[in-house]
Design a protein around this motif. Structure first.
Motif, PDB file in Angstrom:
ATOM      1  N   GLU A 126       0.831  -1.204   0.000  1.00  0.00           N
ATOM      2  CA  GLU A 126       0.000   0.000   0.000  1.00  0.00           C
ATOM      3  C   GLU A 126       0.868   1.258   0.000  1.00  0.00           C
ATOM      4  N   PHE A 127       1.965   1.229   0.752  1.00  0.00           N
ATOM      5  CA  PHE A 127       2.860   2.375   0.841  1.00  0.00           C
ATOM      6  C   PHE A 127       3.362   2.766  -0.556  1.00  0.00           C
ATOM      7  N   TYR A 128       3.859   1.797  -1.313  1.00  0.00           N
ATOM      8  CA  TYR A 128       4.413   2.099  -2.627  1.00  0.00           C
ATOM      9  C   TYR A 128       3.325   2.424  -3.648  1.00  0.00           C
ATOM     10  N   LYS A 129       2.146   1.841  -3.498  1.00  0.00           N
ATOM     11  CA  LYS A 129       1.048   2.172  -4.414  1.00  0.00           C
ATOM     12  C   LYS A 129       0.613   3.626  -4.261  1.00  0.00           C
ATOM     13  N   THR A 130       0.699   4.152  -3.050  1.00  0.00           N
ATOM     14  CA  THR A 130       0.337   5.561  -2.848  1.00  0.00           C
ATOM     15  C   THR A 130       1.428   6.499  -3.346  1.00  0.00           C
ATOM     16  N   ILE A 131       2.685   6.087  -3.183  1.00  0.00           N
ATOM     17  CA  ILE A 131       3.796   6.965  -3.539  1.00  0.00           C
ATOM     18  C   ILE A 131       4.151   6.916  -5.025  1.00  0.00           C
ATOM     19  N   ASN A 132       4.073   5.749  -5.644  1.00  0.00           N
ATOM     20  CA  ASN A 132       4.563   5.581  -7.012  1.00  0.00           C
ATOM     21  C   ASN A 132       4.007   6.580  -8.029  1.00  0.00           C
ATOM     22  N   PRO A 133       2.713   6.941  -7.978  1.00  0.00           N
ATOM     23  CA  PRO A 133       2.234   7.923  -8.959  1.00  0.00           C
ATOM     24  C   PRO A 133       2.790   9.327  -8.729  1.00  0.00           C
ATOM     25  N   HIS A 134       3.430   9.530  -7.590  1.00  0.00           N
ATOM     26  CA  HIS A 134       3.893  10.878  -7.234  1.00  0.00           C
ATOM     27  C   HIS A 134       5.410  10.977  -7.056  1.00  0.00           C
ATOM     28  N   MET A 135       6.159   9.910  -7.353  1.00  0.00           N
ATOM     29  CA  MET A 135       7.600   9.961  -7.114  1.00  0.00           C
ATOM     30  C   MET A 135       8.354   9.208  -8.208  1.00  0.00           C
ATOM     31  N   ARG A 136       9.363   9.856  -8.726  1.00  0.00           N
ATOM     32  CA  ARG A 136      10.222   9.245  -9.747  1.00  0.00           C
ATOM     33  C   ARG A 136      11.673   9.459  -9.336  1.00  0.00           C
ATOM     34  N   ARG A 137      12.485   8.435  -9.527  1.00  0.00           N
ATOM     35  CA  ARG A 137      13.910   8.543  -9.201  1.00  0.00           C
ATOM     36  C   ARG A 137      14.726   7.773 -10.227  1.00  0.00           C
ATOM     37  N   MET A 138      15.692   8.447 -10.800  1.00  0.00           N
ATOM     38  CA  MET A 138      16.622   7.832 -11.735  1.00  0.00           C
ATOM     39  C   MET A 138      18.028   7.866 -11.133  1.00  0.00           C
ATOM     40  N   LEU A 139      18.819   6.850 -11.436  1.00  0.00           N
ATOM     41  CA  LEU A 139      20.193   6.760 -10.953  1.00  0.00           C
ATOM     42  C   LEU A 139      21.171   7.120 -12.059  1.00  0.00           C
ATOM     43  N   LYS A 140      22.250   7.788 -11.684  1.00  0.00           N
ATOM     44  CA  LYS A 140      23.275   8.144 -12.666  1.00  0.00           C
ATOM     45  C   LYS A 140      23.841   6.899 -13.339  1.00  0.00           C
ATOM     46  N   GLN A 141      24.049   5.850 -12.546  1.00  0.00           N
ATOM     47  CA  GLN A 141      24.650   4.637 -13.105  1.00  0.00           C
ATOM     48  C   GLN A 141      23.756   3.997 -14.156  1.00  0.00           C
TER      49      GLN A 141
END
Length: 602
Positions: free
Chosen positions: A338-353
């Motif tokens: 549930e935690f990630y389902k609420t956050i995923n539409p509102h958070m994006r993160r990309m890594l340099k690598q």
């Protein structure tokens, strides 16, 4: 069915009709309240409310037709498009952007309220500006817009806007409070598109939003009972930012608002008003644990994250430590879905690598240094008795454990002298020679350990940086400085000279040079001190390892650590904080996926 939910007649809340035995479950839902008049429970109309209802009541839940239609529309227009874009490494769009930036622009435009948590150095400001431009081209009203950023980045944001959207007019709000008020007035009259203000000035030009039991200072006009509270001190009065109907707000380095009780945070909440477009930018969304995230999420979407207390009770695993303090363990295992389902539409993160694989590898090395006799004597006394006697007979005392820790870190880097503060009249310790850190680095420079490489040097203490600067000046080694003692033009000149190769050395503090500074000319980074803050540490590293550093085959990071001191404990603390950080951003998952892709390609 025992529990039925439907939208109210105003389409503003979700109403819950439930049997009495479900009272405690209804009460535990974030944002829930009991309506005595309607004899129903009320919830904010949000995606997180829908998820919480489904996971709490499961098959006992009946959903009304109006709520079903609203939820389906939300999923089709916001949730699914955002989730589909959040992990993409490339997308169609502007050719002058990197592929991952084009995907980021699409994600921000689809979500409209989002946390862009790309690693530092991946161009978050460009993505935010172009996302506003895309929304404008789609017919959205995005002006006037507000950008809140660190003081040292205001001119940088103005330059970024000129680069990525040159048609836009900007107003950098600076100067005295009176001058800033005049700039707001003139800007509003001139229909300026974007206002740029620093975090520290927010509370001067906005009323404060309420939070929990934190009392607001009120003048008599606003219902206060203290006649001594003037209008300028009143925290309820509407101010310049509150009179501007912002359509979009960008909060850069949003981790600065992780404390919901701080005036800075509550000024941001209030200044944002009803702006539907909200972009939060930071490469380090949490400094200590997952609780740091709530204040950021609440600003992005108060409807989805209305109550910190209930959110923590529902999502966060905590225990009391031996002293009765709250220890955060992380997200509850059974609530992670549930935690990630609420956050995923509102958070994006990309890594340099992952998105910039051509960036050079970072190589870490440690050099141990020994304290001088004077330093070691003072350090030992401070550690054992919470006071140290200096050579001139002055006593350096530590009335608390926190002060003792600060003193130990000081003596681990340098000797100290006592001085009287010009502002408070109190005695304070000032770093002085000999400094084992400065001596060790200068010896390595003399031995030509760094060759012809350009080198950036970072420390927490400005005094330590100034000691090093004095030693380098004496040795006739040209260098630049980025500390709180330089104004914006001086810092920029130091950066320009370093980047152009006119100087081979630049010295900076973790605070003054930790954000918005590009030092990609450096092949080496020397950490004279490591900050306790994971955020400050990551930011310091990312000044040299970002877009532009591909000119090097590797970046060598050298820690100068005083052996047998509290500095070794700092390294352990940073490792434990990194574990908490990893649970939220899930960088390892991205890296594992990348390794699998590379293996399959072979």
């Amino acid at each position: 069915m025992p529990v039925s939910v439907e939208l109210d007649n105003e389409n503003s809340h979700i109403l819950i009709n439930a049997e009495w035995r479900y009272k405690e479950l209804c009460k535990s839902l974030p944002g829930s309240s009991w309506s005595t008049k309607e004899q129903v429970w009320r919830l904010p109309m949000s995606w997180s409310s829908c998820l919480a209802l489904r996971s709490t009541f499961k098959d006992d839940l009946t959903i009304g037709p109006r709520l079903t239609a609203w939820a389906e529309d939300l999923v089709n227009t916001r949730i699914q498009p955002s989730v589909a874009l959040r992990e993409l490494e490339e997308y169609d769009g502007d050719e002058d952007l990197f592929p991952h930036q084009r995907a980021g622009v699409a994600f921000l435009a689809a979500s409209r309220r989002a946390l862009l948590a790309d690693e530092p150095g991946l161009g978050k400001s460009a993505q935010a500006i172009r996302a506003l431009k895309r929304l404008k081209e789609q017919g959205e009203d995005v002006f006037p817009a507000l950008i809140v950023c660190p003081n040292t980045l205001k001119k940088n944001w103005e330059r970024e806007i000129q680069r990525w959207w040159p048609e836009v007019t900007t107003q950098v709000v600076k100067g005295t409070s009176t001058q800033r008020r005049k700039q707001f007035e003139i800007g509003a009259e001139s229909n300026i598109d974007v206002f740029i203000i620093n975090w520290e000035s927010l509370r001067t030009h906005s009323r404060l939003a309420p939070y929990g039991s934190v009392a607001l200072t009120r003048c008599s006009e606003c219902g206060g009972h203290d006649e001594g509270i003037s209008l300028n001190r009143c925290e309820v009065h509407l101010r310049e930012l509150n009179h501007i109907d912002f359509k979009a707000v960008i909060a850069d380095e949003i981790h600065r608002s992780k404390d919901p009780k701080s005036k800075q945070t509550r000024a941001l909440w209030s200044a944002t008003g009803d702006a539907d477009i909200r972009f939060a930018l930071t490469g380090t969304p949490i400094a200590n644990d997952v609780v740091d995230l709530w204040s950021i999420l609440h600003w992005i979407s108060p409807e989805n994250w209305p109550s910190k207390t209930k959110w923590m009770e529902r999502m966060v695993d905590t225990i009391l430590n031996a002293f009765g303090g709250l220890l955060v363990l992380g997200v509850k295992p059974h609530m992670q879905e549930e935690f990630y389902k609420t956050i995923n539409p509102h958070m994006r993160r990309m890594l340099k690598q992952k998105v910039l694989p051509w960036l050079p590898e970072m190589v870490f090395e440690r050099r141990d240094v020994e304290m001088s006799t004077k330093q070691k004597k003072a350090y030992t006394q401070m550690r054992e008795t919470m006071m140290a006697e200096l050579e001139d007979g002055e006593l350096v005392t530590a009335p608390s454990v926190l002060t003792q820790t600060t003193r130990l870190l000081q003596f681990a880097s340098s000797y100290a002298e006592m001085a009287v503060s010009e502002t408070t009249g109190e005695q304070k310790a000032l770093l002085s020679d000999p400094s084992c850190k400065v001596d060790a680095l200068m010896a390595d420079i003399k031995a030509k350990d760094f060759g012809e490489d350009s080198v950036a040097v970072c420390a927490v203490s400005r005094q330590l940086i100034e000691l090093l600067s004095a030693a380098m000046t004496k040795a006739e080694i040209p260098h630049g400085l980025i500390t709180g003692a330089q104004d914006e033009d001086q810092r920029q000149q130091a950066i320009d000279d370093f980047q152009a190769g006119r100087t081979k050395w630049i010295l900076y503090t973790a605070q003054a040079g930790g954000v918005g500074v590009t030092l990609t000319a450096a092949r080496r980074l020397v950490m004279l001190q490591r900050p306790w803050s994971l955020v400050d540490h990551k930011q310091a590293l990312d000044r040299v390892h970002r877009i532009g550093s591909e000119i090097h085959d590797s970046i060598i990071v050298t820690d100068y650590v005083t052996e047998g001191t509290i500095e070794e404990r700092v390294l352990q603390v940073l490792e434990s904080k990194a574990d908490n950080f990893e649970q939220i951003v899930r960088d390892k998952d991205q890296l594992l996926a990348l390794l699998k892709e590379e293996k399959a390609a072979k």
